[in-house]
Design an enzyme around this catalytic site. Sequence first.
Site, PDB file in Angstrom:
ATOM      1  N   GLU A 153       0.808  -1.227   0.000  1.00 25.40           N
ATOM      2  CA  GLU A 153       0.000   0.000   0.000  1.00 25.40           C
ATOM      3  C   GLU A 153       0.842   1.279   0.000  1.00 25.40           C
ATOM      4  OE1 GLU A 153      -2.914  -0.340   3.140  1.00 25.40           O
ATOM      5  OE2 GLU A 153      -3.760  -2.185   2.309  1.00 25.40           O
ATOM      6  N   HIS A 219      -6.299  -3.656  -3.375  1.00 23.22           N
ATOM      7  CA  HIS A 219      -6.821  -4.100  -2.093  1.00 23.22           C
ATOM      8  C   HIS A 219      -8.268  -3.626  -1.983  1.00 23.22           C
ATOM      9  CE1 HIS A 219      -2.531  -4.425  -0.173  1.00 23.22           C
ATOM     10  NE2 HIS A 219      -2.692  -5.161  -1.257  1.00 23.22           N
TER      11      HIS A 219
END
Length: 327
Positions: A153, A219
């Site tokens: 991320e 995600h």
Amino acid sequence: MAAGLLGASLAAPPALAEGPVVPAATGLTVQGGRLVESTGSDLVLRGVNHPHAWYAGETSESLAAIKAEGANSVRVVLSSGDQWAETSAAELSGIVEECKANRLICVLEVHDTTGYPEASAAVSLERAAEYWLSVRSAVVGQEDYVVVNIGNEPYGNTGYAEWTRATIDAVATLRGGGFEHTLLVDAPNWGQDWSFTMRDTAREVYDADPTGNLVFSIHMYGVFSAESTVRSYLTGFVEAGLPILVGEFGHDHSDGNPDEDAIMSVTRELGLGYIGWSWSGNSGGVEYLDMVNGFDPASLTPWGERFLNGPDGIGETSEEATIYSGA
């Protein structure tokens, strides 16, 4: 994390920058927008995230239990040493061998990048690439078994316009350092790409890798609360011939209620990989994302039961990588 609306657009590729000549990819490769084994078989990852960096003592038994549930892969949380204890080259070699012993494809990710620069302790993709170079000896020669997920991320909800250039540069650093592995790159916006930065520049990023051995990871949490949103995002990549998988998702989250049924059914329909978050050890109010209680494989949580044994779950859809059977 924040919500957004989905549309469709893919940027044209730029000219490739000059750099070192990189040999053709070996082991796992991307062909026609699909992840393919060296045996020639299509590989659809069906895996579980395991938090090794925080629970190193649980890794050996957890990998065996994850395999026993039918997963064909595991995504392992590592640390570059910037936020948590560094995962050394020797430690990493052991993880890879544990994956192989359990006949799992090993997706390895550096977690210290999470939410950079919004998260003040997070580090850049450049720093993650430096870490990978320092532990290259642990993964070189393991290209049939290992996917290198450069950084988890990268970029939160600030500074994410830099994601494209930072990702291209990190990939170039690893290729220049001799990495021939499939590289997996996470989306910005805490992995959820509500700004469409990854979606809109995916072609540019993909074409900048001279090996073409690159996969995108989205995600899916609160941003992906509707089937239409899940389908729109994933089909945009498929229709563009760009490889993508769902690297994390759950059945609930603090930023909203993801549609896990749609995530699992649409990925099955499109033949895309998914890796659920996570085996055990969650804290800070998201303990409900544990699949088993206290790392005990005999104690499934409701999320674990759904993910492992429910419709379109691991039990129904996972197939072992043919590199382990020679098929």
